[in-house]
Design an enzyme around this catalytic site. Structure first.
Site, PDB file in Angstrom:
ATOM      1  N   SER A  36     120.581  47.827  -9.446  1.00 21.45           N
ATOM      2  CA  SER A  36     119.558  47.058 -10.211  1.00 21.45           C
ATOM      3  C   SER A  36     119.991  46.087 -11.484  1.00 21.45           C
ATOM      4  O   SER A  36     119.721  44.704 -11.534  1.00 21.45           O
ATOM      5  CB  SER A  36     118.499  47.925 -10.787  1.00 21.45           C
ATOM      6  OG  SER A  36     118.944  48.802 -11.584  1.00 21.45           O
ATOM      7  N   HIS A 263     116.336  47.301 -18.435  1.00 19.29           N
ATOM      8  CA  HIS A 263     117.031  46.596 -17.518  1.00 19.29           C
ATOM      9  C   HIS A 263     117.465  45.088 -18.191  1.00 19.29           C
ATOM     10  O   HIS A 263     116.677  44.679 -18.819  1.00 19.29           O
ATOM     11  CB  HIS A 263     116.618  46.349 -16.080  1.00 19.29           C
ATOM     12  CG  HIS A 263     116.699  47.728 -15.303  1.00 19.29           C
ATOM     13  ND1 HIS A 263     116.308  48.892 -15.629  1.00 19.29           N
ATOM     14  CD2 HIS A 263     117.672  47.760 -14.309  1.00 19.29           C
ATOM     15  CE1 HIS A 263     116.389  49.771 -14.652  1.00 19.29           C
ATOM     16  NE2 HIS A 263     117.492  49.208 -13.813  1.00 19.29           N
TER      17      HIS A 263
END
Length: 283
Positions: A36, A263
């Site tokens: 990711s 993230h």
């Protein structure tokens, strides 16, 4: 490898029928692999060609391709582990190394953070423990000790080497760049960050140490398989999830701006691309 040598490899020479060498105008053949952090999960706009992988068209591979004119094949996929390089992650999603070939010039990737559930388990465990102690002490470290780092050494490190060897076997002529993970937490606790990243004060450096071990394992595996390691330890310092919007590269667990917390945001993906290009000597 110097920038001039790297660029020389990109501008391959073809020989005409008369025997004269001529610079090829073919663009760099670039394949992006990884999890990711490579996919840019949570960064808009979303790549609608494969919603399972939660891939962004503004991830660092796209930034690199846009700035270099490379021909990009992006098979990054959120939640990918090292095993997903050589086996199917989801039904209809081929092993990532299937995208590689003898004509691949450049490969980039981040991988390893999802093996053993290292990132998600450490963040979840330390966040839960931090809530129970109202941010005091080091409950996560006290409970888990070396569990996460032991798993990295025992399981993740050999799996990384195996995955990178599979990449090299499929793309023997490519330059392979393995990116480290930018810092998620600061070196020491920031009391003002507790609401965004509810980790106890003593567990902030503990989580940082877990990430240090993971990046060190990624670096060793890269060096031992002939890949280039792109180190973010220095350049991402001061851009962790506790810093303000516009400065941070990583979104916090709570009250962030990304669809996927903890993230990289769009700024983080751009900076990852720029530092990778600098290390590789790509203009």
């Amino acid at each position: 490898m110097s920038a001039s040598v790297a660029l020389a490899g990109v501008l391959a020479l073809s020989v005409t029928a008369g025997g004269t060498a001529q610079a090829s105008s073919d663009p760099l053949r670039y394949v992006a692999l990884g999890d990711s952090y490579s996919a840019g999960s949570g960064v808009l706009p979303v790549d609608t060609s494969n919603l399972l992988c939660l891939r962004s068209t503004a991830n660092y591979p796209h930034v690199i391709a846009d700035r270099t004119g490379a021909r990009l094949k992006d098979v990054t996929c959120g939640a990918a582990e090292t095993k997903d390089f050589t086996s199917s992650q989801y039904l209809g999603v081929p092993p990532q190394v299937n995208a590689l070939g003898a004509d691949t010039d450049l490969v980039t990737l981040t991988i390893g953070g999802n093996d053993n559930g290292t990132f998600i388990n450490a963040i979840t465990a330390c966040g839960s423990a931090g809530l129970l102690t109202a941010g005091k002490g080091s409950p996560c470290k006290d409970l888990y000790g070396t569990t996460f780092t032991d798993q990295i050494e025992k399981n993740t490190y050999p799996a990384l080497k195996s995955a990178l060897r599979a990449v090299r076997a499929k793309a023997p002529n490519a330059r392979v760049a393995v990116l480290g993970y930018p810092w998620i937490t600061p070196a020491q606790a920031d009391p003002s960050c507790y609401l965004k990243l509810p980790v106890a004060a003593g567990d902030v450096p503990y989580l940082r140490d877990v990430q240090t071990h993971l990046n060190a394992a990624v670096e060793r595996a890269s060096e031992e398989t002939g890949a280039t390691f792109v180190d973010f330890a220095e350049v991402s310092d001061g851009h962790d999830a506790c810093t303000p919007l516009g400065t941070r590269w990583i979104e916090p667990l709570l009250f962030g701006t990304s669809l996927v917390p903890v993230h990289p945001n769009a700024l983080g993906e751009r900076r990852m691309a720029e530092h990778t290009m600098e290390v590789l000597g790509l203009g």
